[in-house]
Write a protein that holds these residues in place. Structure first.
Motif, short mmCIF file in Angstrom:
data_model
loop_
_atom_site.label_atom_id
_atom_site.label_comp_id
_atom_site.label_asym_id
_atom_site.label_seq_id
_atom_site.Cartn_x
_atom_site.Cartn_y
_atom_site.Cartn_z
N LEU A 1 0.81 -1.22 0.00
CA LEU A 1 0.00 0.00 0.00
C LEU A 1 0.85 1.27 0.00
O LEU A 1 0.30 2.38 0.06
N THR B 1 0.14 3.57 -2.92
CA THR B 1 -1.19 4.15 -2.74
C THR B 1 -1.14 5.30 -1.73
O THR B 1 -1.73 6.36 -1.96
N LYS B 2 -0.41 5.09 -0.64
CA LYS B 2 -0.27 6.12 0.38
C LYS B 2 0.48 7.33 -0.15
O LYS B 2 0.11 8.48 0.11
N THR C 1 -9.51 9.61 -7.84
CA THR C 1 -8.28 8.86 -7.56
C THR C 1 -7.95 8.94 -6.08
O THR C 1 -7.61 7.93 -5.44
N CYS D 1 -7.84 5.92 -3.34
CA CYS D 1 -6.65 5.66 -2.52
C CYS D 1 -7.02 5.57 -1.04
O CYS D 1 -6.58 4.67 -0.32
N ALA E 1 -8.80 2.39 -0.29
CA ALA E 1 -7.86 1.25 -0.29
C ALA E 1 -7.05 1.21 1.00
O ALA E 1 -6.69 0.13 1.49
#
Length: 217
Positions: free
Chosen positions: A56, A59-60, A82, A86, A89
Protein backbone atom coordinates in the motif's frame (compact mmCIF):
# COMPACT_ATOMS: atom_id res chain seq x y z
CA UNK A 1 10.89 22.49 38.17
CA UNK A 2 14.23 22.94 36.44
CA UNK A 3 14.65 19.17 36.29
CA UNK A 4 11.24 18.82 34.64
CA UNK A 5 12.07 21.59 32.14
CA UNK A 6 15.32 19.82 31.27
CA UNK A 7 13.50 16.57 30.67
CA UNK A 8 11.01 18.32 28.37
CA UNK A 9 13.86 19.95 26.48
CA UNK A 10 15.66 16.63 26.09
CA UNK A 11 12.45 15.02 24.86
CA UNK A 12 11.93 17.80 22.30
CA UNK A 13 15.51 17.50 21.06
CA UNK A 14 15.14 13.74 20.67
CA UNK A 15 11.79 14.20 18.94
CA UNK A 16 13.24 16.69 16.47
CA UNK A 17 16.23 14.43 15.81
CA UNK A 18 13.99 11.40 15.22
CA UNK A 19 11.67 13.45 13.01
CA UNK A 20 14.62 14.74 11.01
CA UNK A 21 15.98 11.21 10.63
CA UNK A 22 12.54 9.96 9.54
CA UNK A 23 12.21 12.77 7.02
CA UNK A 24 15.68 12.03 5.67
CA UNK A 25 14.85 8.32 5.37
CA UNK A 26 11.51 9.21 3.73
CA UNK A 27 13.30 11.35 1.15
CA UNK A 28 16.01 8.73 0.53
CA UNK A 29 13.63 5.81 0.07
CA UNK A 30 11.28 8.02 -1.93
CA UNK A 31 14.10 8.73 -4.36
CA UNK A 32 14.74 4.99 -4.72
CA UNK A 33 11.06 4.35 -5.45
CA UNK A 34 10.97 7.14 -8.01
CA UNK A 35 13.64 5.28 -9.98
CA UNK A 36 12.38 1.78 -9.20
CA UNK A 37 8.71 1.73 -8.05
CA UNK A 38 8.84 -2.05 -7.40
CA UNK A 39 11.98 -2.05 -5.25
CA UNK A 40 10.97 -4.39 -2.43
CA UNK A 41 13.53 -3.12 0.08
CA UNK A 42 12.40 0.45 -0.43
CA UNK A 43 8.73 -0.52 -0.24
CA UNK A 44 9.29 -2.37 3.03
CA UNK A 45 11.30 0.52 4.54
CA UNK A 46 8.82 3.14 3.39
CA UNK A 47 5.96 1.02 4.71
CA UNK A 48 7.49 1.21 8.18
CA UNK A 49 7.85 4.99 7.92
CA UNK A 50 4.28 5.48 6.65
CA UNK A 51 2.84 2.74 8.89
CA UNK A 52 1.25 0.86 6.00
CA UNK A 53 1.80 -2.53 4.39
CA UNK A 54 4.46 -2.55 1.63
CA UNK A 55 1.81 -3.20 -1.04
CA UNK A 56 0.00 0.00 0.00
CA UNK A 57 3.05 2.29 -0.02
CA UNK A 58 2.49 3.60 -3.54
CA UNK A 59 -1.19 4.15 -2.74
CA UNK A 60 -0.27 6.12 0.38
CA UNK A 61 2.32 8.19 -1.47
CA UNK A 62 -0.19 9.02 -4.20
CA UNK A 63 -2.81 9.98 -1.60
CA UNK A 64 -0.28 12.23 0.16
CA UNK A 65 0.63 13.87 -3.13
CA UNK A 66 -3.02 14.59 -3.97
CA UNK A 67 -3.70 15.90 -0.46
CA UNK A 68 -0.73 18.26 -0.54
CA UNK A 69 -2.34 20.20 -3.38
CA UNK A 70 -5.92 19.58 -2.38
CA UNK A 71 -7.43 22.60 -4.13
CA UNK A 72 -6.03 21.40 -7.46
CA UNK A 73 -7.27 17.88 -6.68
CA UNK A 74 -10.73 19.22 -5.85
CA UNK A 75 -10.86 21.01 -9.20
CA UNK A 76 -10.16 17.82 -11.15
CA UNK A 77 -12.80 15.09 -11.21
CA UNK A 78 -10.25 12.44 -12.18
CA UNK A 79 -7.82 13.46 -9.41
CA UNK A 80 -10.60 13.64 -6.84
CA UNK A 81 -11.86 10.11 -7.50
CA UNK A 82 -8.28 8.86 -7.56
CA UNK A 83 -7.81 10.32 -4.07
CA UNK A 84 -11.09 8.80 -2.84
CA UNK A 85 -10.05 5.41 -4.22
CA UNK A 86 -6.65 5.66 -2.52
CA UNK A 87 -8.21 6.55 0.83
CA UNK A 88 -10.67 3.68 0.57
CA UNK A 89 -7.86 1.25 -0.29
CA UNK A 90 -6.07 2.48 2.84
CA UNK A 91 -9.22 1.91 4.92
CA UNK A 92 -9.58 5.65 5.57
CA UNK A 93 -13.29 5.78 4.79
CA UNK A 94 -13.94 8.82 6.98
CA UNK A 95 -11.56 11.05 5.03
CA UNK A 96 -12.80 9.61 1.74
CA UNK A 97 -16.28 10.81 2.72
CA UNK A 98 -14.95 14.20 3.82
CA UNK A 99 -13.38 14.58 0.38
CA UNK A 100 -16.63 13.63 -1.32
CA UNK A 101 -18.60 16.00 0.94
CA UNK A 102 -16.39 18.90 -0.14
CA UNK A 103 -16.93 17.98 -3.77
CA UNK A 104 -20.69 17.69 -3.23
CA UNK A 105 -20.74 21.16 -1.67
CA UNK A 106 -19.53 22.43 -5.06
CA UNK A 107 -21.64 20.04 -7.18
CA UNK A 108 -24.74 19.33 -5.03
CA UNK A 109 -26.85 17.78 -7.79
CA UNK A 110 -24.19 15.62 -9.40
CA UNK A 111 -25.07 11.93 -9.32
CA UNK A 112 -21.58 10.39 -9.43
CA UNK A 113 -20.30 11.69 -6.04
CA UNK A 114 -23.57 10.62 -4.38
CA UNK A 115 -23.03 7.12 -5.76
CA UNK A 116 -19.42 7.25 -4.56
CA UNK A 117 -20.56 8.25 -1.06
CA UNK A 118 -23.01 5.33 -0.99
CA UNK A 119 -20.31 2.92 -2.16
CA UNK A 120 -17.90 4.21 0.49
CA UNK A 121 -20.40 3.37 3.23
CA UNK A 122 -20.98 -0.02 1.59
CA UNK A 123 -17.25 -0.78 1.62
CA UNK A 124 -17.06 0.17 5.30
CA UNK A 125 -19.97 -2.17 6.06
CA UNK A 126 -22.47 0.53 7.08
CA UNK A 127 -25.22 -0.85 4.88
CA UNK A 128 -28.02 1.30 6.27
CA UNK A 129 -26.17 4.53 5.48
CA UNK A 130 -25.26 3.09 2.09
CA UNK A 131 -28.96 2.42 1.43
CA UNK A 132 -29.82 5.99 2.41
CA UNK A 133 -27.29 7.39 -0.04
CA UNK A 134 -28.43 5.07 -2.82
CA UNK A 135 -31.95 6.40 -2.19
CA UNK A 136 -30.57 9.94 -2.66
CA UNK A 137 -28.89 8.86 -5.87
CA UNK A 138 -32.13 7.37 -7.19
CA UNK A 139 -34.03 10.55 -6.24
CA UNK A 140 -31.73 12.93 -8.14
CA UNK A 141 -31.19 10.78 -11.22
CA UNK A 142 -32.60 12.14 -14.51
CA UNK A 143 -34.96 9.13 -14.59
CA UNK A 144 -36.59 10.24 -11.32
CA UNK A 145 -36.98 13.73 -12.75
CA UNK A 146 -38.52 12.36 -15.94
CA UNK A 147 -35.69 13.87 -17.96
CA UNK A 148 -33.90 12.57 -21.03
CA UNK A 149 -30.90 10.43 -20.09
CA UNK A 150 -27.62 10.02 -21.90
CA UNK A 151 -26.14 6.51 -21.97
CA UNK A 152 -23.74 7.53 -19.18
CA UNK A 153 -26.60 8.84 -17.05
CA UNK A 154 -28.60 5.68 -17.71
CA UNK A 155 -25.66 3.55 -16.51
CA UNK A 156 -25.34 5.70 -13.36
CA UNK A 157 -29.07 5.38 -12.71
CA UNK A 158 -28.72 1.61 -12.98
CA UNK A 159 -25.74 1.75 -10.59
CA UNK A 160 -27.96 3.33 -7.94
CA UNK A 161 -30.46 0.46 -8.30
CA UNK A 162 -27.74 -2.20 -8.25
CA UNK A 163 -26.14 -0.60 -5.20
CA UNK A 164 -29.42 -0.44 -3.31
CA UNK A 165 -30.18 -4.06 -4.17
CA UNK A 166 -26.80 -5.14 -2.77
CA UNK A 167 -27.22 -3.18 0.45
CA UNK A 168 -30.74 -4.52 0.97
CA UNK A 169 -29.41 -8.05 0.51
CA UNK A 170 -26.67 -7.31 3.05
CA UNK A 171 -29.38 -6.11 5.46
CA UNK A 172 -31.35 -9.33 4.71
CA UNK A 173 -34.29 -7.29 3.41
CA UNK A 174 -34.88 -9.76 0.62
CA UNK A 175 -38.42 -8.76 -0.37
CA UNK A 176 -37.28 -5.18 -0.99
CA UNK A 177 -34.18 -6.44 -2.78
CA UNK A 178 -36.33 -8.56 -5.10
CA UNK A 179 -38.49 -5.53 -5.88
CA UNK A 180 -35.44 -3.46 -6.80
CA UNK A 181 -34.06 -6.32 -8.87
CA UNK A 182 -37.27 -6.52 -10.88
CA UNK A 183 -37.15 -2.74 -11.38
CA UNK A 184 -33.67 -3.14 -12.86
CA UNK A 185 -34.96 -5.80 -15.23
CA UNK A 186 -37.78 -3.49 -16.33
CA UNK A 187 -35.18 -0.84 -17.18
CA UNK A 188 -32.62 -3.26 -18.57
CA UNK A 189 -34.25 -6.52 -19.68
CA UNK A 190 -32.00 -9.53 -19.25
CA UNK A 191 -29.59 -7.62 -16.98
CA UNK A 192 -27.15 -10.32 -15.88
CA UNK A 193 -26.39 -9.10 -12.37
CA UNK A 194 -29.99 -8.33 -11.43
CA UNK A 195 -31.15 -11.72 -12.72
CA UNK A 196 -28.31 -13.50 -10.92
CA UNK A 197 -29.05 -11.81 -7.59
CA UNK A 198 -32.78 -12.46 -7.86
CA UNK A 199 -31.97 -16.08 -8.64
CA UNK A 200 -29.69 -16.28 -5.61
CA UNK A 201 -32.38 -14.90 -3.29
CA UNK A 202 -34.95 -17.35 -4.63
CA UNK A 203 -32.46 -20.21 -4.39
CA UNK A 204 -31.78 -19.43 -0.71
CA UNK A 205 -35.53 -19.45 -0.19
CA UNK A 206 -35.61 -22.90 -1.85
CA UNK A 207 -37.78 -21.59 -4.68
CA UNK A 208 -35.66 -23.53 -7.11
CA UNK A 209 -38.05 -23.47 -10.07
CA UNK A 210 -38.28 -19.68 -10.18
CA UNK A 211 -34.58 -19.33 -9.36
CA UNK A 212 -33.80 -21.39 -12.45
CA UNK A 213 -35.93 -19.05 -14.59
CA UNK A 214 -33.83 -16.06 -13.54
CA UNK A 215 -30.55 -17.96 -13.85
CA UNK A 216 -31.59 -18.76 -17.43
CA UNK A 217 -32.23 -15.13 -18.47
Amino acid sequence: MKRFACRVLVFLIIFVMVSAQSFSAYADWGAVLTKDPKNQTALFAMGKILNVAPELVQTKLLANSLLRDFQTTLASEKALYTLVGCLEALGDFKNARKTLSMYLSIHPNMLKPVLAMAYDYYLEGDFQQATNWYDKAMAISPRAQGSYMTLKEFDQALDSYHGKMLTLMALKKYDQALSIGKSILSLSPGNYFAALRIGNILFVRKDYQNALKYYSL
